[in-house]
Design an enzyme around this catalytic site. Structure first.
Site: not given
Length: 274
Positions: A108-110, A112
């Site tokens: 869920g790295c918004g 990256c």
């Protein structure tokens, strides 16, 4: 469709002795989001509510302004993951090609893989006046979440994002291993149900990072409540967006970081601000 829960064998050390055990754990798979045959992002996510995820991501990332601009949608299973395949046309497709960027990172790295620092701290939408809420309404909404978090009840390993109104309580709730994904799924669910989010509040079981504020602003909700603390940049963004940010919410209260005028501490009810 891949299962959302897996049972893993374990060795359990309790009360001074070791024994065999089993634990329900959530699935986490690569989910590719593609438009017009080209991959826009790859996120690690829980393989549930994927249409909500695709629509919510498209809205929160500014790919489309309305769910109806997505002309077709298909879930394509792969051996190692899932592809959410969408087609858009006209000016929307042209605009996407101009701003196309890849996101590939951990759960869920918004942010990256964004192309620039400016993109990471892009200006947020300004929310409307919204409405006021009493402390009792906020606490009641937070306390109503845990029983509805069915995946977390089973695994104790996922985040949730919910939308609530004083009249209806929890209207929608979505879960995911990634907190950004849970909020995107919520945004998609709200869009598909045709709900105007300006009259309610967004609730999070996670900390509040800048991306969570950005996504809430796109959703149009003027009140954001979380059980954990915000980052400094999240507070700055919430202030700029006009969002009332309350955090560290518990049964005995919460802390308000921005725009406290929407929390009415003088009455048990709430009134429209508009």
């Amino acid at each position: 469709m891949k299962p959302t829960v897996h049972t893993a064998a374990s060795k359990v050390w309790r009360n001074g002795r070791m024994q065999d055990g089993a634990r329900a754990i959530p699935e986490e798979v690569p989910v590719a989001i593609s438009y017009n045959g080209s991959t826009q992002a790859v996120m690690m996510a829980t393989p549930a509510d994927l249409e909500d995820f695709a629509i919510g991501f498209s809205l929160s990332e500014g790919v489309v302004e309305r769910a109806a601009q997505i002309e077709s949608f298909e879930i394509v299973p792969h051996d190692d993951g899932v592809e959410l395949r969408m087609w858009i046309g006209g000016d929307v497709a042209d605009r996407l090609q101009q701003r196309r960027r890849h996101i590939a990172g951990p759960t869920g790295c918004g942010l990256c893989g964004v192309d620039s620092i400016a993109e990471a701290v892009r200006p947020v939408a300004i929310v409307g006046k919204g409405r006021t809420f009493s402390p009792q309404q906020i606490i009641a909404a937070i306390e109503a979440m845990p029983p509805l978090q069915t995946l977390n009840v089973e695994t104790r390993a996922v985040h949730a994002a919910a939308y609530a109104t004083p009249a209806l309580g929890i209207v929608a709730l979505r879960e995911d291993v990634g907190r950004h994904n849970a909020l995107d799924k919520l945004a998609g669910a709200i869009a598909r149900q045709g709900i105007d989010a300006t009259g309610g509040m967004v609730l999070l079981t996670s900390r509040v990072s800048v991306e969570m504020v950005q996504k809430t602003a796109v959703l149009g909700a003027s009140v954001l409540v979380a059980v954990s603390a915000p980052t400094a940049l999240a507070v700055k963004m919430a202030e700029a967006a006009g969002i009332t940010l309350a955090a560290i919410a518990r049964s005995d209260g919460f802390e308000i970081f921005t725009h406290p005028h929407r929390i009415d501490t003088h009455t048990k009810g709430a009134a429209d601000v508009a």
